[in-house]
Write an enzyme that holds these catalytic residues in place. Structure first.
Site, PDB file in Angstrom:
ATOM      1  N   ASP A 185      46.310  38.088 -16.772  1.00 22.95           N
ATOM      2  CA  ASP A 185      46.003  37.145 -15.685  1.00 22.95           C
ATOM      3  C   ASP A 185      46.581  37.633 -14.351  1.00 22.95           C
ATOM      4  O   ASP A 185      46.224  37.108 -13.293  1.00 22.95           O
ATOM      5  CB  ASP A 185      46.571  35.750 -16.006  1.00 22.95           C
ATOM      6  CG  ASP A 185      45.496  34.790 -16.498  1.00 22.95           C
ATOM      7  OD1 ASP A 185      44.302  35.102 -16.357  1.00 22.95           O
ATOM      8  OD2 ASP A 185      45.861  33.711 -17.017  1.00 22.95           O
ATOM      9  N   LYS A 237      35.853  32.749 -23.329  1.00 22.48           N
ATOM     10  CA  LYS A 237      36.651  33.988 -23.322  1.00 22.48           C
ATOM     11  C   LYS A 237      36.653  34.602 -24.715  1.00 22.48           C
ATOM     12  O   LYS A 237      36.484  35.813 -24.874  1.00 22.48           O
ATOM     13  CB  LYS A 237      38.099  33.687 -22.886  1.00 22.48           C
ATOM     14  CG  LYS A 237      38.249  33.381 -21.408  1.00 22.48           C
ATOM     15  CD  LYS A 237      39.647  32.879 -21.075  1.00 22.48           C
ATOM     16  CE  LYS A 237      39.716  32.430 -19.618  1.00 22.48           C
ATOM     17  NZ  LYS A 237      40.967  31.760 -19.271  1.00 22.48           N
ATOM     18  N   GLN A 251      46.460  29.509 -21.056  1.00 21.28           N
ATOM     19  CA  GLN A 251      45.411  28.815 -20.304  1.00 21.28           C
ATOM     20  C   GLN A 251      46.023  27.696 -19.457  1.00 21.28           C
ATOM     21  O   GLN A 251      46.863  26.931 -19.939  1.00 21.28           O
ATOM     22  CB  GLN A 251      44.379  28.245 -21.296  1.00 21.28           C
ATOM     23  CG  GLN A 251      43.224  27.500 -20.654  1.00 21.28           C
ATOM     24  CD  GLN A 251      42.341  28.410 -19.803  1.00 21.28           C
ATOM     25  OE1 GLN A 251      42.078  29.553 -20.166  1.00 21.28           O
ATOM     26  NE2 GLN A 251      41.889  27.903 -18.670  1.00 21.28           N
TER      27      GLN A 251
END
Ligand SMILES: NC(=O)c1ccc[n+]([C@@H]2O[C@H](COP(=O)([O-])OP(=O)(O)OC[C@H]3O[C@@H](n4cnc5c(N)ncnc54)[C@H](OP(=O)(O)O)[C@@H]3O)[C@@H](O)[C@H]2O)c1
Length: 296
Positions: free
Chosen positions: A120, A53, A97
């Site tokens: 997200d 990422k 994460q």
């Protein structure tokens, strides 16, 4: 005839190209997209995902921040990190994460991230807006599946889509997206899960079949209607003595057998996983206020 393979690399590259153009437009207005990722602990796959990422964010010219915290981080400490990034004007997108080391709870963190920075798409505000069909940040993997279908020329409207898996990360938002009254929705949707008896009876009715359960090669050829489009979200590590690492990645679909039945199929690796990172970058641009990155 074997199925057409849906190439996640190619489709993700298209999205990166569009995102890069949007980044240039933003920079012309003095805005540099900022993406922050919080990584707690030492989970090896998470470290790889986060590194990927970060690499992509830098390649696109984002301001990229990685906060690495020890596995012993308390809930209060993690919440304080989220609060600081929520308040940082150079950060437009923020995610924690997963998985988090116990006893930290992902749901608590999802609710703390500012909805406008929730790239997200797991904050109840964004999920709620998605449910009522309002503009919002949509979870990256489900959004990536929709992009895959649309960019592969698959008509969604009027089709029967069967999703196996109902998680907040994948199955649930995908159920909403596919059933919305919208240009990329209008499907009739069935959702199967671990309490669904005889899953094959449902999957065999699918024009579009999406597997997102985390069970290696669960979907067999006899569970697929001839000509169906099959999207494999699963990422599972299985032993493989021929590999130096001793393992390899497979999806939730028995790819070699199912490709002989399906009309189109996404592989693992090389499929949805690549779309997920691309959609994260697209969401970060969206979070900058440029809600339509394709607009002139
Ligand atoms: N490609 C990507 O970018 C990406 C992104 C996210 C996840 N993934 C992968 O996608 C898979 C699913 O991830 P997730 O986060 O959604 O997992 P999850 O949170 O564990 O949810 C799994 C879902 O599958 C259902 N399920 C599990 N075993 C089943 C079975 N034998 N039969 C029917 N349903 C079953 C569960 O049912 P219940 O609800 O009844 O428990 C649950 O709804 C994993 O392999 C994960 O690594 C890939």
């Amino acid at each position: 005839m074997p199925a057409e393979i849906i190439d996640g690399r190619l489709l993700a590259a298209q999205i990166y190209g569009e995102t890069l153009a949007a980044v240039e437009r933003l920079k012309g207005r003095g805005v540099m997209p900022g993406l922050a990722v919080i990584l707690v602990g030492e989970d090896p796959p998470s470290k790889v995902y986060v590194a990927n990422k970060e690499k992509m964010a830098r390649q696109l010219g984002f301001h990229s921040v990685l906060k690495q915290l020890p596995a012993t981080t308390s809930e209060a400490e993690l919440l304080a990190e989220i609060d600081a990034l929520n308040a940082d004007p150079s950060i437009h997108g923020l995610l924690v994460q997963s998985p988090l080391p116990k006893p930290l709870r992902e749901e608590t963190m999802w609710e703390r991230i500012a909805p406008a920075k929730d790239v997200d798409g797991f904050h109840p505000m964004n999920l709620g807006r998605l449910a009522v069909g309002q503009p919002c940040l949509v979870a990256c993997t489900p959004a990536g599946v929709i992009e895959m279908l649309v960019r592969s020329g698959v008509t969604i409207a009027g089709k029967h889509a069967v999703i196996v898996g109902r998680s907040i990360r994948v199955g649930r938002p995908l159920q909403l997206l596919l059933s919305l009254k919208s240009k990329t929705g209008d499907a009739t949707v069935t959702v199967c899960h671990s309490r669904t008896p005889d899953i094959g009876a449902f999957t065999r009715q699918a024009d579009i079949l999406i597997a997102a359960i985390g069970q290696p090669r669960f979907v067999k050829a006899d569970m697929v209607k001839p000509g169906a489009v099959v999207i494999d979200v699963g990422i599972n590590s299985v032993p493989d003595a021929t590999k130096k690492s001793g393992s390899r990645l497979v999806g939730d679909v028995d790819f070699d057998a199912v490709k002989e039945v399906a009309s189109k199929i996404s592989p693992v690796p090389g499929g949805v996983g690549l779309m997920t990172i691309a959609m994260l970058m697209k969401n970060t641009v969206k979070a900058c206020g440029d809600l339509n990155p394709a607009a002139p």
